[in-house]
Motif scaffolding. Structure first.
Motif, short mmCIF file in Angstrom:
data_model
loop_
_atom_site.label_atom_id
_atom_site.label_comp_id
_atom_site.label_asym_id
_atom_site.label_seq_id
_atom_site.Cartn_x
_atom_site.Cartn_y
_atom_site.Cartn_z
N ASP A 68 -41.43 52.13 87.10
CA ASP A 68 -40.70 52.61 88.27
C ASP A 68 -39.26 53.01 87.94
O ASP A 68 -38.43 53.17 88.85
CB ASP A 68 -40.73 51.58 89.40
N THR B 164 -40.07 50.69 100.07
CA THR B 164 -40.90 51.69 99.42
C THR B 164 -41.63 52.49 100.49
O THR B 164 -41.42 52.29 101.69
CB THR B 164 -41.88 51.01 98.45
N ARG C 158 -49.44 44.40 88.70
CA ARG C 158 -48.90 45.12 89.86
C ARG C 158 -49.02 44.22 91.09
O ARG C 158 -49.91 43.36 91.17
CB ARG C 158 -49.66 46.42 90.09
N THR D 190 -41.77 60.68 92.09
CA THR D 190 -41.85 59.32 91.56
C THR D 190 -40.47 58.87 91.15
O THR D 190 -39.59 59.67 90.84
CB THR D 190 -42.79 59.24 90.34
N ASN D 191 -40.30 57.54 91.11
CA ASN D 191 -39.07 56.99 90.55
C ASN D 191 -39.10 57.18 89.04
O ASN D 191 -40.15 57.12 88.41
CB ASN D 191 -38.96 55.50 90.88
N HIS D 192 -37.94 57.38 88.45
CA HIS D 192 -37.88 57.50 87.00
C HIS D 192 -36.50 57.12 86.51
O HIS D 192 -35.53 57.06 87.30
CB HIS D 192 -38.25 58.91 86.53
N GLN E 161 -47.45 51.70 100.50
CA GLN E 161 -47.23 50.66 99.50
C GLN E 161 -46.62 49.41 100.14
O GLN E 161 -46.95 48.28 99.76
CB GLN E 161 -46.33 51.18 98.39
N PHE F 100 -34.43 57.11 92.39
CA PHE F 100 -35.36 56.34 93.22
C PHE F 100 -35.26 56.80 94.67
O PHE F 100 -34.29 57.45 95.08
CB PHE F 100 -35.07 54.84 93.12
N HIS G 82 -31.06 56.01 86.97
CA HIS G 82 -32.25 55.64 87.74
C HIS G 82 -32.32 56.53 88.97
O HIS G 82 -31.37 56.59 89.77
CB HIS G 82 -32.16 54.17 88.17
#
Length: 225
Positions: free
Chosen positions: A17, A111, A89, A5-7, A115, A187, A185
């Protein structure tokens, strides 16, 4: 390394995200409003999906466009007082109305493929019969050439600290420096081939229209089939 996951991390609120609200509130518009404005009729209504802190939305409103912004982060939308926004969302969104133009900027189309197709369905759902979808994608050449690097723009120092390739996907860890503040970030970005783009647009009842910025394969429009 594989990122599931993005974090992100750093001062202030971080969105689901991984984006920093504080950092995005500092980012200036970088030509995007003019690109969008020139691609739509005067006074066209614009829905921006994933509008963040309004970096593009505010200038479009100032150019005379009735706008609505959608973002899943209420903290992001709190930075856009005075403009109509919806906290939600993108996937499955249905505002019950259509717009002259729908904007999917900030390379969100890069993405994962599942998605991406949901994003495009939402875009189509909110387009009028004669409407136009405006999309910003990552230049396909970036996936082959990106490496750890550093650059400074408008007082913001961007450090691509880590770049990892997992098949066609590229995973990045970026640090953003503004004064003595640092945000991180992590991603992932997925490339989109010409055939994949055509198929994904078609699955959402859309068709490719044209590129908007010369020979750069970054901004394009699509229209309802």
């Amino acid at each position: 390394m594989t990122m599931s996951t993005n974090h992100g991390s750093g001062p202030g609120a971080i969105t689901p995200d991984g984006c920093s609200v504080e950092f995005y509130s500092l980012l200036p518009a970088m030509g995007e409003p003019s690109i969008v404005h020139n691609a739509v009729p005067e006074g066209a209504s614009v829905l921006e999906l994933g509008c963040g802190t309004g970096r593009i939305l505010r200038p479009l409103a100032e150019l005379g466009h009735p706008v609505v912004g959608v973002d899943e982060s209420p903290a992001m939308l709190a930075r856009i007082p005075g403009l109509p926004t919806v906290a939600a969302r993108i996937e499955g969104l249905d505002l019950g109305r259509v717009f002259d133009a729908v904007l999917l900027a900030s390379t969100m189309i890069n993405t994962d493929p599942g998605q991406r197709r949901e994003f495009l369905k939402t875009c189509r759902r909110h387009l009028g019969t004669d409407g136009v979808l405006i999309v910003q994608q990552t230049n396909p050449s970036w996936f082959e050439t990106v490496e750890p690097s550093e650059r400074t723009h408008d007082g913001i120092r961007l450090v691509l600290r880590e770049v990892h390739r997992d098949g066609v996907r590229v995973d990045v860890v970026a640090d953003y420096h503004v004064g003595d503040q640092i945000w991180t970030h992590a991603f992932s970005r997925h490339p989109i081939t010409e055939d994949e783009l055509a198929a994904d647009l078609a699955s959402a009842r859309l068709r490719f229209d044209r590129w908007l910025v010369g020979n750069e394969l970054t901004w394009f429009t699509a229209r309802p089939e």
